[in-house]
Design a protein around this motif. Structure first.
Motif, short mmCIF file in Angstrom:
data_model
loop_
_atom_site.label_atom_id
_atom_site.label_comp_id
_atom_site.label_asym_id
_atom_site.label_seq_id
_atom_site.Cartn_x
_atom_site.Cartn_y
_atom_site.Cartn_z
N UNK A 169 0.81 -1.21 0.00
CA UNK A 169 0.00 0.00 0.00
C UNK A 169 0.85 1.26 0.00
N UNK A 170 1.81 1.34 0.88
CA UNK A 170 2.60 2.57 0.89
C UNK A 170 4.05 2.34 1.32
N UNK A 171 4.37 1.16 1.81
CA UNK A 171 5.75 0.92 2.25
C UNK A 171 6.57 0.48 1.05
N UNK A 172 6.99 1.46 0.23
CA UNK A 172 7.60 1.10 -1.04
C UNK A 172 9.11 0.97 -0.96
N UNK A 173 9.70 1.21 0.22
CA UNK A 173 11.17 1.20 0.29
C UNK A 173 11.72 -0.20 0.00
N UNK A 174 11.17 -1.22 0.69
CA UNK A 174 11.69 -2.57 0.51
C UNK A 174 11.53 -3.07 -0.93
N UNK B 9 -9.36 2.10 10.06
CA UNK B 9 -10.33 2.87 10.83
C UNK B 9 -9.90 3.09 12.27
N UNK B 10 -10.77 3.73 13.00
CA UNK B 10 -10.53 4.03 14.40
C UNK B 10 -10.38 2.74 15.21
N UNK B 11 -9.35 2.63 16.03
CA UNK B 11 -9.19 1.46 16.90
C UNK B 11 -9.55 1.81 18.34
N UNK B 27 -4.31 7.46 6.78
CA UNK B 27 -4.29 6.54 5.64
C UNK B 27 -4.61 7.24 4.34
N UNK B 28 -5.47 8.26 4.42
CA UNK B 28 -5.76 9.03 3.23
C UNK B 28 -4.51 9.77 2.75
N UNK B 29 -3.71 10.24 3.71
CA UNK B 29 -2.47 10.93 3.34
C UNK B 29 -1.44 9.97 2.74
N UNK B 30 -1.36 8.75 3.32
CA UNK B 30 -0.36 7.77 2.88
C UNK B 30 -0.70 7.18 1.51
N UNK B 31 -1.98 6.89 1.30
CA UNK B 31 -2.37 6.25 0.04
C UNK B 31 -3.75 6.76 -0.34
N UNK B 32 -3.79 7.99 -0.86
CA UNK B 32 -5.08 8.64 -1.12
C UNK B 32 -5.85 7.95 -2.25
N UNK B 33 -5.13 7.22 -3.12
CA UNK B 33 -5.82 6.54 -4.21
C UNK B 33 -6.51 5.28 -3.70
N UNK B 34 -6.20 4.86 -2.47
CA UNK B 34 -6.80 3.64 -1.94
C UNK B 34 -7.75 3.89 -0.77
N UNK B 35 -7.47 4.93 0.03
CA UNK B 35 -8.24 5.12 1.25
C UNK B 35 -8.82 6.53 1.32
N UNK B 36 -10.13 6.59 1.51
CA UNK B 36 -10.79 7.88 1.61
C UNK B 36 -10.87 8.36 3.05
N UNK B 37 -11.71 9.35 3.29
CA UNK B 37 -11.83 9.94 4.62
C UNK B 37 -12.74 9.12 5.53
N UNK B 90 -21.61 7.09 -2.57
CA UNK B 90 -20.72 6.24 -1.76
C UNK B 90 -19.55 5.67 -2.56
N UNK B 91 -19.55 5.85 -3.88
CA UNK B 91 -18.37 5.47 -4.67
C UNK B 91 -17.27 6.51 -4.50
N UNK B 92 -17.72 7.76 -4.25
CA UNK B 92 -16.76 8.86 -4.13
C UNK B 92 -16.37 9.10 -2.67
N UNK B 93 -17.35 8.99 -1.79
CA UNK B 93 -17.10 9.28 -0.37
C UNK B 93 -17.07 7.97 0.40
N UNK B 94 -15.87 7.40 0.53
CA UNK B 94 -15.74 6.11 1.20
C UNK B 94 -14.68 6.16 2.29
#
Lengths: 200, 94
Positions: A169-174, B9-11, B27-37, B90-94
Protein backbone atom coordinates in the motif's frame (compact mmCIF):
# COMPACT_ATOMS: atom_id res chain seq x y z
CA UNK A 1 40.25 -21.94 -4.45
CA UNK A 2 38.76 -25.00 -6.12
CA UNK A 3 35.52 -26.80 -5.58
CA UNK A 4 35.91 -30.58 -5.52
CA UNK A 5 32.93 -32.85 -6.37
CA UNK A 6 32.73 -33.62 -2.67
CA UNK A 7 32.72 -29.90 -1.93
CA UNK A 8 29.84 -29.40 -4.38
CA UNK A 9 27.92 -32.22 -2.71
CA UNK A 10 28.23 -30.67 0.75
CA UNK A 11 27.46 -27.22 -0.60
CA UNK A 12 24.24 -28.65 -2.04
CA UNK A 13 23.38 -30.17 1.32
CA UNK A 14 23.94 -26.81 3.00
CA UNK A 15 21.80 -25.04 0.38
CA UNK A 16 18.95 -27.51 0.90
CA UNK A 17 19.06 -26.80 4.63
CA UNK A 18 19.24 -23.03 4.04
CA UNK A 19 16.19 -23.06 1.77
CA UNK A 20 14.15 -25.62 3.73
CA UNK A 21 14.62 -24.09 7.18
CA UNK A 22 12.57 -20.94 6.49
CA UNK A 23 9.64 -23.12 5.37
CA UNK A 24 9.87 -25.22 8.55
CA UNK A 25 10.16 -22.04 10.60
CA UNK A 26 6.93 -20.78 9.02
CA UNK A 27 5.15 -24.02 9.95
CA UNK A 28 6.40 -23.60 13.53
CA UNK A 29 5.24 -19.96 13.66
CA UNK A 30 1.76 -20.86 12.43
CA UNK A 31 1.43 -23.88 14.75
CA UNK A 32 2.44 -21.83 17.79
CA UNK A 33 0.12 -18.92 16.92
CA UNK A 34 3.02 -16.57 16.24
CA UNK A 35 2.13 -15.67 12.66
CA UNK A 36 0.38 -12.39 13.41
CA UNK A 37 -3.29 -11.52 13.68
CA UNK A 38 -4.07 -12.95 10.26
CA UNK A 39 -1.86 -16.03 9.71
CA UNK A 40 -3.19 -16.40 6.15
CA UNK A 41 -1.81 -13.02 5.14
CA UNK A 42 1.42 -13.83 6.97
CA UNK A 43 1.86 -17.13 5.09
CA UNK A 44 1.19 -15.48 1.72
CA UNK A 45 3.69 -12.68 2.35
CA UNK A 46 6.31 -15.01 3.84
CA UNK A 47 6.27 -17.48 0.94
CA UNK A 48 6.28 -14.61 -1.56
CA UNK A 49 9.41 -13.23 0.08
CA UNK A 50 10.86 -16.76 0.03
CA UNK A 51 10.34 -16.91 -3.73
CA UNK A 52 11.84 -13.48 -4.42
CA UNK A 53 14.85 -14.09 -2.16
CA UNK A 54 15.50 -17.48 -3.79
CA UNK A 55 15.29 -15.78 -7.18
CA UNK A 56 17.89 -13.25 -6.06
CA UNK A 57 20.13 -16.12 -4.89
CA UNK A 58 19.71 -17.95 -8.22
CA UNK A 59 20.77 -14.89 -10.18
CA UNK A 60 23.76 -14.32 -7.88
CA UNK A 61 25.31 -17.73 -8.54
CA UNK A 62 26.77 -17.12 -11.98
CA UNK A 63 28.28 -13.69 -11.12
CA UNK A 64 29.91 -15.27 -8.04
CA UNK A 65 31.13 -18.26 -10.07
CA UNK A 66 32.67 -15.92 -12.65
CA UNK A 67 34.20 -13.53 -10.16
CA UNK A 68 35.87 -16.26 -8.10
CA UNK A 69 36.47 -18.63 -11.02
CA UNK A 70 34.40 -21.38 -9.42
CA UNK A 71 32.84 -23.12 -12.43
CA UNK A 72 31.65 -26.00 -10.25
CA UNK A 73 29.39 -23.59 -8.36
CA UNK A 74 27.10 -23.57 -11.40
CA UNK A 75 26.07 -27.12 -10.48
CA UNK A 76 24.13 -25.70 -7.52
CA UNK A 77 22.05 -23.28 -9.58
CA UNK A 78 19.27 -25.65 -10.63
CA UNK A 79 18.67 -26.60 -7.00
CA UNK A 80 18.29 -22.97 -5.96
CA UNK A 81 16.11 -22.23 -8.99
CA UNK A 82 13.78 -25.07 -8.04
CA UNK A 83 13.34 -23.49 -4.62
CA UNK A 84 12.12 -20.34 -6.41
CA UNK A 85 9.46 -22.57 -7.99
CA UNK A 86 8.68 -24.29 -4.69
CA UNK A 87 8.17 -21.02 -2.76
CA UNK A 88 6.20 -19.46 -5.64
CA UNK A 89 3.97 -22.54 -5.69
CA UNK A 90 3.40 -22.32 -1.91
CA UNK A 91 2.66 -18.59 -2.34
CA UNK A 92 -0.08 -19.13 -4.95
CA UNK A 93 -1.37 -22.26 -3.19
CA UNK A 94 -1.81 -20.29 0.05
CA UNK A 95 -3.59 -17.50 -1.86
CA UNK A 96 -6.00 -19.88 -3.58
CA UNK A 97 -6.64 -22.28 -0.71
CA UNK A 98 -6.36 -20.18 2.47
CA UNK A 99 -7.34 -16.70 1.29
CA UNK A 100 -9.79 -17.24 -1.57
CA UNK A 101 -10.88 -20.60 -0.10
CA UNK A 102 -11.06 -22.11 -3.58
CA UNK A 103 -13.46 -19.50 -4.97
CA UNK A 104 -12.22 -20.14 -8.53
CA UNK A 105 -14.53 -17.56 -10.05
CA UNK A 106 -13.11 -14.92 -7.75
CA UNK A 107 -9.55 -16.04 -8.58
CA UNK A 108 -10.26 -15.70 -12.29
CA UNK A 109 -11.77 -12.23 -11.81
CA UNK A 110 -8.90 -11.09 -9.59
CA UNK A 111 -6.20 -12.23 -12.03
CA UNK A 112 -7.84 -10.23 -14.80
CA UNK A 113 -8.78 -7.16 -12.76
CA UNK A 114 -5.60 -6.62 -10.71
CA UNK A 115 -2.50 -5.93 -12.74
CA UNK A 116 -0.21 -6.94 -9.85
CA UNK A 117 -1.78 -10.39 -9.69
CA UNK A 118 -1.56 -10.74 -13.49
CA UNK A 119 2.14 -9.88 -13.33
CA UNK A 120 2.67 -12.45 -10.57
CA UNK A 121 0.71 -15.08 -12.50
CA UNK A 122 2.85 -14.48 -15.61
CA UNK A 123 6.03 -14.90 -13.55
CA UNK A 124 4.67 -18.12 -12.03
CA UNK A 125 3.86 -19.58 -15.47
CA UNK A 126 7.40 -18.89 -16.68
CA UNK A 127 8.98 -20.35 -13.53
CA UNK A 128 6.76 -23.44 -13.87
CA UNK A 129 7.97 -23.99 -17.46
CA UNK A 130 11.57 -23.62 -16.34
CA UNK A 131 11.08 -26.09 -13.47
CA UNK A 132 9.39 -28.64 -15.76
CA UNK A 133 12.26 -28.46 -18.24
CA UNK A 134 14.98 -28.58 -15.60
CA UNK A 135 15.82 -32.34 -15.61
CA UNK A 136 19.04 -33.17 -17.54
CA UNK A 137 17.18 -35.57 -19.83
CA UNK A 138 14.83 -32.85 -21.05
CA UNK A 139 17.68 -30.35 -21.25
CA UNK A 140 19.57 -32.67 -23.60
CA UNK A 141 16.51 -33.29 -25.73
CA UNK A 142 15.78 -29.57 -26.10
CA UNK A 143 19.28 -28.73 -27.30
CA UNK A 144 19.69 -25.05 -28.13
CA UNK A 145 16.07 -24.23 -27.36
CA UNK A 146 16.68 -25.00 -23.68
CA UNK A 147 18.90 -21.96 -23.19
CA UNK A 148 16.55 -19.61 -25.01
CA UNK A 149 13.65 -20.84 -22.87
CA UNK A 150 15.64 -20.50 -19.66
CA UNK A 151 16.70 -16.95 -20.56
CA UNK A 152 13.12 -16.09 -19.64
CA UNK A 153 14.35 -16.01 -16.04
CA UNK A 154 15.46 -12.46 -16.93
CA UNK A 155 11.81 -11.57 -17.54
CA UNK A 156 10.89 -13.12 -14.17
CA UNK A 157 13.63 -11.00 -12.57
CA UNK A 158 11.64 -7.93 -13.66
CA UNK A 159 8.10 -9.27 -13.11
CA UNK A 160 8.69 -10.51 -9.55
CA UNK A 161 9.85 -7.22 -7.98
CA UNK A 162 7.18 -5.30 -9.96
CA UNK A 163 4.55 -7.68 -8.52
CA UNK A 164 5.96 -7.00 -5.03
CA UNK A 165 6.09 -3.21 -5.52
CA UNK A 166 2.56 -3.11 -6.87
CA UNK A 167 1.11 -5.25 -4.09
CA UNK A 168 2.01 -2.99 -1.15
CA UNK A 169 0.00 0.00 0.00
CA UNK A 170 2.60 2.57 0.89
CA UNK A 171 5.75 0.92 2.25
CA UNK A 172 7.60 1.10 -1.04
CA UNK A 173 11.17 1.20 0.29
CA UNK A 174 11.69 -2.57 0.51
CA UNK A 175 10.22 -3.41 -2.92
CA UNK A 176 12.20 -0.52 -4.40
CA UNK A 177 15.42 -2.03 -3.03
CA UNK A 178 14.52 -5.34 -4.68
CA UNK A 179 13.87 -3.62 -8.02
CA UNK A 180 17.29 -1.95 -7.84
CA UNK A 181 19.00 -5.27 -6.93
CA UNK A 182 17.35 -7.16 -9.79
CA UNK A 183 18.03 -4.41 -12.31
CA UNK A 184 21.66 -4.48 -11.14
CA UNK A 185 21.89 -8.25 -11.65
CA UNK A 186 20.35 -7.87 -15.12
CA UNK A 187 22.73 -5.03 -15.95
CA UNK A 188 25.64 -7.29 -15.07
CA UNK A 189 24.32 -9.68 -17.75
CA UNK A 190 23.60 -6.98 -20.33
CA UNK A 191 25.86 -8.63 -22.94
CA UNK A 192 24.09 -12.01 -22.85
CA UNK A 193 20.66 -10.38 -22.63
CA UNK A 194 21.47 -8.30 -25.72
CA UNK A 195 22.54 -11.45 -27.54
CA UNK A 196 19.30 -13.16 -26.51
CA UNK A 197 17.05 -10.30 -27.62
CA UNK A 198 19.02 -9.48 -30.80
CA UNK A 199 20.67 -12.71 -31.96
CA UNK A 200 22.32 -11.11 -35.00
CA UNK B 1 -17.51 2.00 15.31
CA UNK B 2 -18.59 -1.54 14.48
CA UNK B 3 -19.66 -0.67 10.93
CA UNK B 4 -16.11 0.22 10.03
CA UNK B 5 -14.25 -2.90 11.12
CA UNK B 6 -11.96 -4.22 8.43
CA UNK B 7 -10.91 -0.89 6.97
CA UNK B 8 -8.22 1.59 8.03
CA UNK B 9 -10.33 2.87 10.83
CA UNK B 10 -10.53 4.03 14.40
CA UNK B 11 -9.19 1.46 16.90
CA UNK B 12 -9.74 3.50 20.05
CA UNK B 13 -11.05 6.96 20.92
CA UNK B 14 -8.94 9.16 23.24
CA UNK B 15 -10.35 12.59 22.40
CA UNK B 16 -13.09 14.09 20.28
CA UNK B 17 -12.58 17.44 18.60
CA UNK B 18 -15.27 19.18 16.57
CA UNK B 19 -13.70 20.71 13.45
CA UNK B 20 -15.05 23.26 10.99
CA UNK B 21 -13.17 21.55 8.13
CA UNK B 22 -12.55 17.94 7.14
CA UNK B 23 -9.20 17.12 8.78
CA UNK B 24 -6.44 15.14 7.05
CA UNK B 25 -6.37 11.45 8.02
CA UNK B 26 -3.28 9.27 8.12
CA UNK B 27 -4.29 6.54 5.64
CA UNK B 28 -5.76 9.03 3.23
CA UNK B 29 -2.47 10.93 3.34
CA UNK B 30 -0.36 7.77 2.88
CA UNK B 31 -2.37 6.25 0.04
CA UNK B 32 -5.08 8.64 -1.12
CA UNK B 33 -5.82 6.54 -4.21
CA UNK B 34 -6.80 3.64 -1.94
CA UNK B 35 -8.24 5.12 1.25
CA UNK B 36 -10.79 7.88 1.61
CA UNK B 37 -11.83 9.94 4.62
CA UNK B 38 -14.84 7.97 5.81
CA UNK B 39 -13.19 4.54 5.94
CA UNK B 40 -16.31 2.61 5.00
CA UNK B 41 -16.17 -0.73 3.21
CA UNK B 42 -18.48 -0.72 0.21
CA UNK B 43 -19.04 -4.26 -1.09
CA UNK B 44 -20.20 -2.84 -4.42
CA UNK B 45 -16.90 -1.05 -5.01
CA UNK B 46 -13.56 -2.85 -5.33
CA UNK B 47 -10.55 -1.76 -3.34
CA UNK B 48 -7.84 -1.11 -5.98
CA UNK B 49 -6.05 -4.30 -4.96
CA UNK B 50 -8.89 -6.65 -4.05
CA UNK B 51 -12.60 -7.26 -4.27
CA UNK B 52 -14.65 -6.05 -1.30
CA UNK B 53 -17.67 -8.12 -2.30
CA UNK B 54 -16.76 -11.00 0.00
CA UNK B 55 -14.60 -11.47 3.08
CA UNK B 56 -12.80 -14.19 4.99
CA UNK B 57 -13.32 -13.99 8.73
CA UNK B 58 -10.19 -14.16 10.85
CA UNK B 59 -9.70 -16.17 14.01
CA UNK B 60 -12.79 -18.34 13.89
CA UNK B 61 -11.71 -21.95 13.95
CA UNK B 62 -8.58 -23.20 12.23
CA UNK B 63 -6.75 -22.14 9.09
CA UNK B 64 -8.68 -24.55 6.91
CA UNK B 65 -12.15 -24.14 8.40
CA UNK B 66 -12.50 -20.48 7.39
CA UNK B 67 -15.30 -19.45 5.06
CA UNK B 68 -15.78 -16.62 2.60
CA UNK B 69 -18.98 -14.71 3.27
CA UNK B 70 -20.63 -11.90 1.30
CA UNK B 71 -19.69 -8.51 2.76
CA UNK B 72 -22.65 -6.44 3.94
CA UNK B 73 -23.12 -2.74 3.37
CA UNK B 74 -21.92 -0.83 6.48
CA UNK B 75 -20.85 -4.19 7.86
CA UNK B 76 -24.53 -5.00 8.50
CA UNK B 77 -25.18 -1.86 10.60
CA UNK B 78 -26.98 -0.01 7.81
CA UNK B 79 -30.18 0.39 9.87
CA UNK B 80 -28.27 2.40 12.46
CA UNK B 81 -25.79 4.41 10.40
CA UNK B 82 -26.87 4.58 6.74
CA UNK B 83 -28.64 7.92 7.33
CA UNK B 84 -25.28 9.49 8.27
CA UNK B 85 -24.26 9.07 4.65
CA UNK B 86 -27.54 9.77 2.90
CA UNK B 87 -27.43 11.72 -0.38
CA UNK B 88 -23.71 10.93 -0.64
CA UNK B 89 -22.23 9.18 -3.65
CA UNK B 90 -20.72 6.24 -1.76
CA UNK B 91 -18.37 5.47 -4.67
CA UNK B 92 -16.76 8.86 -4.13
CA UNK B 93 -17.10 9.28 -0.37
CA UNK B 94 -15.74 6.11 1.20
Amino acid sequence: MRLTPRGVFWLKVVLHVVFLLPALYLVALVMTDNAGGDPVQYIIHYTGMGAINSLLATLLISPIAKRFKLAALMQTRRLVGLYVFAYALLHIAAFISLDLLFAWGLLFEEVIKRPYILVGAAALIIVTLLALTSPNKIKRKMGKRWQSLHNWIYVVALLAPIHFYWSVKSEIIEPSIYIVLFVGLLFYRRASIKKWLMPN
Amino acid sequence: MPWKYGFKSIKSVVRIRVMDKQPPTSWNQLASHEYGFYANVNPEVDHPRWSQASERSIGEGGLFSAKRIPTQMFNGYGDFVADLYKNMDLRKFY
